[in-house]
Write an enzyme that holds these catalytic residues in place. Structure first.
Site, PDB file in Angstrom:
ATOM      1  N   GLY A  91       0.777  -1.247   0.000  1.00  0.00           N
ATOM      2  CA  GLY A  91       0.000   0.000   0.000  1.00  0.00           C
ATOM      3  C   GLY A  91       0.800   1.284   0.000  1.00  0.00           C
ATOM      4  O   GLY A  91       0.234   2.358   0.185  1.00  0.00           O
ATOM      5  N   TRP A  93       2.280   2.894  -2.573  1.00  0.00           N
ATOM      6  CA  TRP A  93       1.862   3.782  -3.679  1.00  0.00           C
ATOM      7  C   TRP A  93       0.489   4.367  -3.372  1.00  0.00           C
ATOM      8  O   TRP A  93       0.204   5.518  -3.707  1.00  0.00           O
ATOM      9  CB  TRP A  93       1.831   3.012  -5.010  1.00  0.00           C
ATOM     10  N   ASP A 115      -4.743  -6.218  -5.764  1.00  0.00           N
ATOM     11  CA  ASP A 115      -3.577  -7.093  -5.555  1.00  0.00           C
ATOM     12  C   ASP A 115      -4.060  -8.510  -5.246  1.00  0.00           C
ATOM     13  O   ASP A 115      -5.159  -8.715  -4.744  1.00  0.00           O
ATOM     14  CB  ASP A 115      -2.696  -6.584  -4.403  1.00  0.00           C
ATOM     15  N   ASP A 131      -6.786 -11.139  -8.991  1.00  0.00           N
ATOM     16  CA  ASP A 131      -5.844 -11.068 -10.102  1.00  0.00           C
ATOM     17  C   ASP A 131      -6.390 -10.046 -11.110  1.00  0.00           C
ATOM     18  O   ASP A 131      -7.580 -10.095 -11.435  1.00  0.00           O
ATOM     19  CB  ASP A 131      -5.756 -12.465 -10.746  1.00  0.00           C
ATOM     20  N   ASP A 155       2.857  -1.373 -10.283  1.00  0.00           N
ATOM     21  CA  ASP A 155       4.174  -1.749  -9.739  1.00  0.00           C
ATOM     22  C   ASP A 155       4.207  -3.273  -9.625  1.00  0.00           C
ATOM     23  O   ASP A 155       4.960  -3.821  -8.828  1.00  0.00           O
ATOM     24  CB  ASP A 155       4.333  -1.083  -8.359  1.00  0.00           C
ATOM     25  N   LYS A 195       6.023  -0.571 -13.959  1.00  0.00           N
ATOM     26  CA  LYS A 195       7.359  -1.125 -13.761  1.00  0.00           C
ATOM     27  C   LYS A 195       7.765  -1.931 -14.991  1.00  0.00           C
ATOM     28  O   LYS A 195       6.953  -2.676 -15.547  1.00  0.00           O
ATOM     29  CB  LYS A 195       7.321  -2.057 -12.543  1.00  0.00           C
TER      30      LYS A 195
HETATM   31  C1  LIG Z   1       6.423  -4.671  -5.631  1.00  0.00           C
HETATM   32  S1  LIG Z   1       4.840  -5.131  -5.006  1.00  0.00           S
HETATM   33  C2  LIG Z   1       3.952  -3.613  -5.082  1.00  0.00           C
HETATM   34  C3  LIG Z   1       4.357  -2.623  -4.022  1.00  0.00           C
HETATM   35  C4  LIG Z   1       3.409  -1.444  -3.969  1.00  0.00           C
HETATM   36  N1  LIG Z   1       3.559  -0.576  -5.142  1.00  0.00           N
HETATM   37  C5  LIG Z   1       3.669  -0.592  -2.748  1.00  0.00           C
HETATM   38  O1  LIG Z   1       4.189   0.497  -2.870  1.00  0.00           O
HETATM   39  O2  LIG Z   1       3.317  -1.038  -1.648  1.00  0.00           O
HETATM   40  C6  LIG Z   1       4.192  -6.032  -6.367  1.00  0.00           C
HETATM   41  C7  LIG Z   1       2.791  -6.594  -6.140  1.00  0.00           C
HETATM   42  O3  LIG Z   1       2.261  -7.046  -7.381  1.00  0.00           O
HETATM   43  C8  LIG Z   1       1.297  -8.029  -7.064  1.00  0.00           C
HETATM   44  N2  LIG Z   1       0.882  -8.767  -8.272  1.00  0.00           N
HETATM   45  C9  LIG Z   1       1.667  -9.516  -9.089  1.00  0.00           C
HETATM   46  N3  LIG Z   1       0.921 -10.047 -10.081  1.00  0.00           N
HETATM   47  C10 LIG Z   1      -0.357  -9.620  -9.904  1.00  0.00           C
HETATM   48  C11 LIG Z   1      -1.583  -9.842 -10.604  1.00  0.00           C
HETATM   49  N4  LIG Z   1      -1.635 -10.619 -11.700  1.00  0.00           N
HETATM   50  N5  LIG Z   1      -2.710  -9.260 -10.135  1.00  0.00           N
HETATM   51  C12 LIG Z   1      -2.671  -8.490  -9.016  1.00  0.00           C
HETATM   52  N6  LIG Z   1      -1.533  -8.243  -8.308  1.00  0.00           N
HETATM   53  C13 LIG Z   1      -0.387  -8.798  -8.746  1.00  0.00           C
HETATM   54  C14 LIG Z   1       2.012  -8.872  -6.030  1.00  0.00           C
HETATM   55  O4  LIG Z   1       1.088  -9.639  -5.265  1.00  0.00           O
HETATM   56  C15 LIG Z   1       2.746  -7.803  -5.207  1.00  0.00           C
HETATM   57  O5  LIG Z   1       2.061  -7.483  -4.027  1.00  0.00           O
END
Ligand SMILES: C[S@@+](CC[C@H](N)C(=O)[O-])C[C@H]1O[C@@H](n2cnc3c(N)ncnc32)[C@H](O)[C@@H]1O
Length: 249
Positions: A91, A93, A115, A131, A155, A195
């Site tokens: 959370g 962002w 997420d 998803d 991200d 990203k």
């Molecule tokens: C680097 S973290 C994000 C950090 C976030 N921007 C923050 O500042 O707290 C990446 C996130 O992408 C999520 N993620 C990856 N593939 C996903 C998908 N297909 N659908 C939803 N979330 C996904 C992962 O569960 C993970 O929590």
């Protein structure tokens, strides 16, 4: 867990100073009992000024600082905007975006985070666990923001395997999914931030970005580690394409 070395004094049983390059001062205890890679990770965390800033400011992630740095350089979050954050957990962002769009004052502002993992609530934001590729997700977002979004940011990251080519493919796959999502929910002139990995997007993905947006930039914020292949794509000026003849039949 960690101790602070006094400047100028040798530390540790070897007699060597813990103050390394770039003014490093902290080292984890029990170094010998841990694998060296996890030691390096802990040492890097302890000495990372952005990790310290994250804790000091009560941010949920270090990534929050990256978003702030990108936003400082190319401001794209404004009061009362409608923003969608793909891959929002834990959370960080969302915290930055909610401040920038004045979510607590409402006046049309809306913030939706999605997420696979649970995210602690953020006042006024709608958080969806799931998803982003689930068929009903786009409809849920339209419903939550009551229309189209001004900004879609992603991200999203897959768990890394350590195998460079696989990790690259997975991240770029998520970028492509995020772009598909953005095209479905952005309003005209909207912004897409996502990203990516160094080397940028593949030509076909770049072509799609250039087709749909006025301007596409690659950005590496200072908080993104220099040794990391991570980078971000900021695409502004979304241009919805006119429906194809075949879509109208
Ligand atoms: C680097 S973290 C994000 C950090 C976030 N921007 C923050 O500042 O707290 C990446 C996130 O992408 C999520 N993620 C990856 N593939 C996903 C998908 N297909 N659908 C939803 N979330 C996904 C992962 O569960 C993970 O929590």
């Amino acid at each position: 867990m960690a101790r602070q070395a006094k400047p100028g004094k040798p530390k540790g049983s070897s007699g060597r100073s813990y103050r390394g390059h770039a003014g490093l001062t902290m080292r984890p205890r029990n170094m010998r009992s841990r694998k060296s890679s996890s030691n390096r990770w802990i040492e890097r965390q302890l000495n990372d000024p952005y990790v310290q800033e994250t804790h000091k400011r009560g941010l949920r992630s270090r990534a929050a600082i990256k978003l702030e740095q990108i936003e400082d350089k190319f401001p794209f979050l404004r009061p009362h905007m409608r923003v969608v954050d793909l891959g929002c957990a834990p959370g960080g962002w969302l915290q930055i975006a909610s401040q920038k769009i004045h979510l607590n004052k409402n006046k049309g502002a809306a913030l939706v985070g999605i997420d696979l993992l649970e995210t602690d609530p953020i006042g006024g934001a709608e958080i969806i666990v799931g998803d982003i590729t689930e068929p009903e997700m786009i409809e849920k977002v339209h419903h939550a923001i009551e229309g189209r979004a001004d900004v879609v940011m992603s991200d999203m990251a897959a768990a890394t395997t350590g195998h460079r080519a696989t990790d690259h493919l997975r991240t770029m796959g998520l970028l492509e999914l995020a772009l598909d999502f953005a095209i479905e929910v952005l309003s005209e002139d909207g912004t897409f931030l996502a990203k990516a990995f160094r080397g940028g997007a593949e030509k076909s993905l770049m072509d799609r970005l250039n087709l749909h947006f006025e301007k596409v930039r690659h950005i590496k914020p200072p908080a993104s580690r220099a040794e990391s292949v991570e980078t971000y794509i900021l695409a502004t000026g979304f241009k919805p394409l006119p429906p194809q003849e075949s879509d109208q039949e």
